[in-house]
Design a protein around this motif. Structure first.
Motif, PDB file in Angstrom:
ATOM      1  N   VAL A  15     -23.816 -26.605  20.237  1.00 39.58           N
ATOM      2  CA  VAL A  15     -22.419 -26.734  19.875  1.00 39.58           C
ATOM      3  C   VAL A  15     -21.726 -27.816  20.677  1.00 39.58           C
ATOM      4  O   VAL A  15     -20.845 -28.506  20.193  1.00 39.58           O
ATOM      5  CB  VAL A  15     -21.693 -25.371  20.060  1.00 39.58           C
ATOM      6  CG1 VAL A  15     -20.187 -25.541  19.939  1.00 39.58           C
ATOM      7  CG2 VAL A  15     -22.192 -24.381  19.024  1.00 39.58           C
ATOM      8  N   SER A  20     -16.015 -34.753  22.768  1.00 36.75           N
ATOM      9  CA  SER A  20     -14.962 -33.755  22.824  1.00 36.75           C
ATOM     10  C   SER A  20     -13.795 -34.272  23.652  1.00 36.75           C
ATOM     11  O   SER A  20     -13.935 -35.121  24.505  1.00 36.75           O
ATOM     12  CB  SER A  20     -15.497 -32.451  23.422  1.00 36.75           C
ATOM     13  OG  SER A  20     -15.916 -32.634  24.739  1.00 36.75           O
ATOM     14  N   ALA A  29      -8.284 -16.909  23.111  1.00 33.16           N
ATOM     15  CA  ALA A  29      -8.955 -16.777  21.830  1.00 33.16           C
ATOM     16  C   ALA A  29      -9.350 -15.336  21.631  1.00 33.16           C
ATOM     17  O   ALA A  29      -9.684 -14.637  22.577  1.00 33.16           O
ATOM     18  CB  ALA A  29     -10.192 -17.672  21.772  1.00 33.16           C
ATOM     19  N   GLU A  58     -14.080 -25.008  25.721  1.00 35.17           N
ATOM     20  CA  GLU A  58     -14.169 -25.079  24.268  1.00 35.17           C
ATOM     21  C   GLU A  58     -15.231 -24.125  23.724  1.00 35.17           C
ATOM     22  O   GLU A  58     -15.002 -23.409  22.741  1.00 35.17           O
ATOM     23  CB  GLU A  58     -14.470 -26.513  23.845  1.00 35.17           C
ATOM     24  CG  GLU A  58     -13.307 -27.473  24.091  1.00 35.17           C
ATOM     25  CD  GLU A  58     -13.660 -28.909  23.754  1.00 35.17           C
ATOM     26  OE1 GLU A  58     -14.864 -29.220  23.634  1.00 35.17           O
ATOM     27  OE2 GLU A  58     -12.724 -29.722  23.629  1.00 35.17           O
ATOM     28  N   SER A  61     -14.101 -20.496  24.081  1.00 32.10           N
ATOM     29  CA  SER A  61     -13.123 -20.145  23.060  1.00 32.10           C
ATOM     30  C   SER A  61     -13.797 -19.851  21.725  1.00 32.10           C
ATOM     31  O   SER A  61     -13.520 -18.835  21.069  1.00 32.10           O
ATOM     32  CB  SER A  61     -12.106 -21.276  22.906  1.00 32.10           C
ATOM     33  OG  SER A  61     -11.169 -20.992  21.891  1.00 32.10           O
ATOM     34  N   GLU A  62     -14.709 -20.736  21.315  1.00 33.87           N
ATOM     35  CA  GLU A  62     -15.412 -20.557  20.046  1.00 33.87           C
ATOM     36  C   GLU A  62     -16.293 -19.303  20.054  1.00 33.87           C
ATOM     37  O   GLU A  62     -16.290 -18.511  19.106  1.00 33.87           O
ATOM     38  CB  GLU A  62     -16.273 -21.792  19.751  1.00 33.87           C
ATOM     39  CG  GLU A  62     -15.464 -23.053  19.502  1.00 33.87           C
ATOM     40  CD  GLU A  62     -16.344 -24.295  19.482  1.00 33.87           C
ATOM     41  OE1 GLU A  62     -17.575 -24.160  19.599  1.00 33.87           O
ATOM     42  OE2 GLU A  62     -15.782 -25.404  19.374  1.00 33.87           O
ATOM     43  N   TYR A  63     -17.032 -19.127  21.147  1.00 35.44           N
ATOM     44  CA  TYR A  63     -17.971 -18.014  21.207  1.00 35.44           C
ATOM     45  C   TYR A  63     -17.232 -16.683  21.334  1.00 35.44           C
ATOM     46  O   TYR A  63     -17.644 -15.672  20.754  1.00 35.44           O
ATOM     47  CB  TYR A  63     -18.939 -18.210  22.368  1.00 35.44           C
ATOM     48  CG  TYR A  63     -20.156 -17.322  22.308  1.00 35.44           C
ATOM     49  CD1 TYR A  63     -21.047 -17.405  21.241  1.00 35.44           C
ATOM     50  CD2 TYR A  63     -20.421 -16.391  23.310  1.00 35.44           C
ATOM     51  CE1 TYR A  63     -22.163 -16.589  21.173  1.00 35.44           C
ATOM     52  CE2 TYR A  63     -21.538 -15.580  23.261  1.00 35.44           C
ATOM     53  CZ  TYR A  63     -22.402 -15.681  22.195  1.00 35.44           C
ATOM     54  OH  TYR A  63     -23.513 -14.863  22.124  1.00 35.44           O
ATOM     55  N   GLU A  65     -14.346 -15.994  20.064  1.00 33.71           N
ATOM     56  CA  GLU A  65     -13.840 -15.675  18.731  1.00 33.71           C
ATOM     57  C   GLU A  65     -14.952 -15.120  17.851  1.00 33.71           C
ATOM     58  O   GLU A  65     -14.746 -14.139  17.120  1.00 33.71           O
ATOM     59  CB  GLU A  65     -13.220 -16.917  18.092  1.00 33.71           C
ATOM     60  CG  GLU A  65     -12.560 -16.641  16.755  1.00 33.71           C
ATOM     61  CD  GLU A  65     -11.763 -17.814  16.240  1.00 33.71           C
ATOM     62  OE1 GLU A  65     -11.158 -17.671  15.167  1.00 33.71           O
ATOM     63  OE2 GLU A  65     -11.748 -18.864  16.908  1.00 33.71           O
ATOM     64  N   GLU A  66     -16.133 -15.710  17.933  1.00 35.93           N
ATOM     65  CA  GLU A  66     -17.276 -15.206  17.153  1.00 35.93           C
ATOM     66  C   GLU A  66     -17.608 -13.760  17.512  1.00 35.93           C
ATOM     67  O   GLU A  66     -17.976 -12.962  16.650  1.00 35.93           O
ATOM     68  CB  GLU A  66     -18.513 -16.072  17.416  1.00 35.93           C
ATOM     69  CG  GLU A  66     -18.448 -17.469  16.842  1.00 35.93           C
ATOM     70  CD  GLU A  66     -19.653 -18.294  17.269  1.00 35.93           C
ATOM     71  OE1 GLU A  66     -20.642 -17.703  17.768  1.00 35.93           O
ATOM     72  OE2 GLU A  66     -19.613 -19.525  17.111  1.00 35.93           O
TER      73      GLU A  66
END
Length: 335
Positions: A15, A20, A29, A58, A61-63, A65-66
């Motif tokens: 990812v 970035s 998140a 980053e 935050s993404e992980y 949320e997942e």
């Protein structure tokens, strides 16, 4: 080592791609994923501008949320802002988070706040930088910095071939845990003892490009016949290269580094330095979140040191040292 690295890449999912944004704000998140439930986690990085820590934020935050996890991301104002990190931990304790992930600016300076968090049942894991002592936290997910230094040293020495080494070492911050491990690992990989006369110069750079350039300029005045340079990280390597190129010595000197950011890998592709040792900040974050979720849901708490892997990146491989080329590096870099 190869097995660990392959596993790390598979889990990371690649990812953390190139390009970035270098200035991420403090963020929260959360989501409705199946794994995390009502779990809340805090992430405290050294700064919120360094690309390495931007990538961590980053990916976290993404992980989060997942996984359906609530994430609060905080940071010190600058590298070395120990008081800022202590305040961040205290804020997370007040919020009642289930777990805290921290990249300590000072390996011992945050111990009081960490002890306070753990005494209230909060799982605390270190990312990237171990605490001193290591068992001050539940677990550490990080690069084995001694091994990363050893790989840099072994590569640079092999790249010199039959040349007698004349080495300059551009360290980071005196006494820093990561700095010490990388320095000592490099010497072991290179095959030198501390104080060996082959080491013709040494300066601390705080891992800063401009400071490293100035240090390299000064060291070159005293030792223009240098043929090898150790650097604590890629900004230091860029500073070293700028000074070396200005003196017309680029073809004479082999530079090694550690980080694996996209800019650093491109520097290797462009011939500015011979090799860098890639780290995997995204993997540190994912493993930390997974461990806290498991503990919060009644599983075993994490423990011990987990090596998240390191890989030599170079377009000039040497016998006996496993490496990947810069094409692979640019596909797997961070920042």
């Amino acid at each position: 080592m190869r097995t660990q690295v392959v596993a790390a890449i598979a889990v990371a999912g690649l990812v953390a791609a190139c390009g970035s944004d270098g200035d991420a704000p403090t963020e929260e998140a959360g989501g409705e994923g199946a794994a995390g439930g009502d779990v809340s986690i805090g992430l405290v990085t050294k700064t919120e501008t360094n690309p390495f820590f931007v990538t961590m934020r980053e990916v976290a935050s993404e992980y989060a949320e997942e996984q359906g996890v609530e994430l609060t991301a905080l940071a010190g104002e600058f590298d070395g802002d120990n008081e800022g990190q202590v305040r961040a931990i205290e804020d997370l304790i007040a919020q009642g988070v289930d777990g805290i992930m921290i990249t300590p600016s000072n390996s011992s300076g945050v111990l009081g706040a960490i002890e306070q968090a753990r005494s209230q049942g909060i799982v605390v894991v270190a990312l990237d930088t171990a605490t001193d002592p290591e068992d001050a936290v539940d677990a550490t997910f990080a690069t084995d910095n001694f091994e990363a230094g050893r790989l840099q040293g072994a590569y640079v020495r092999a790249a010199l071939g039959d040349e007698e080494p004349r080495l300059i070492m551009l360290d980071g911050t005196a006494g820093g845990t990561v700095d010490t491990f990388r320095h000592d690992g490099f010497l072991e990989g290179f095959g030198l003892e501390e104080g060996d006369p082959a080491i013709v110069g040494m300066e601390n750079t705080q891992g800063d490009q401009n400071t490293a350039q100035t240090a390299m300029e000064n060291l070159l005045q005293r030792s223009p016949d240098v043929n090898a340079v150790y650097t604590i990280n890629e900004p230091a390597a860029r500073g070293a290269y700028a000074a070396i190129e200005a003196r017309g010595l680029a073809d004479q000197i082999t530079i090694g580094s550690i980080d694996g950011g996209c800019e650093g890998v491109q520097d290797v592709a462009d011939g500015k330095y011979a090799a860098t040792v890639m780290q995997f900040p995204a993997e540190m974050v994912r493993q930390g979140i997974d461990a806290i979720i498991e503990a919060a849901e009644g599983g075993e708490p994490p423990s011990g040191f987990v090596d998240t892997g390191s890989v030599v990146i170079t377009d000039d491989p040497v016998e006996g040292i496993e490496s990947e080329d810069t094409e692979w590096g640019l596909e797997n870099c961070w920042g």
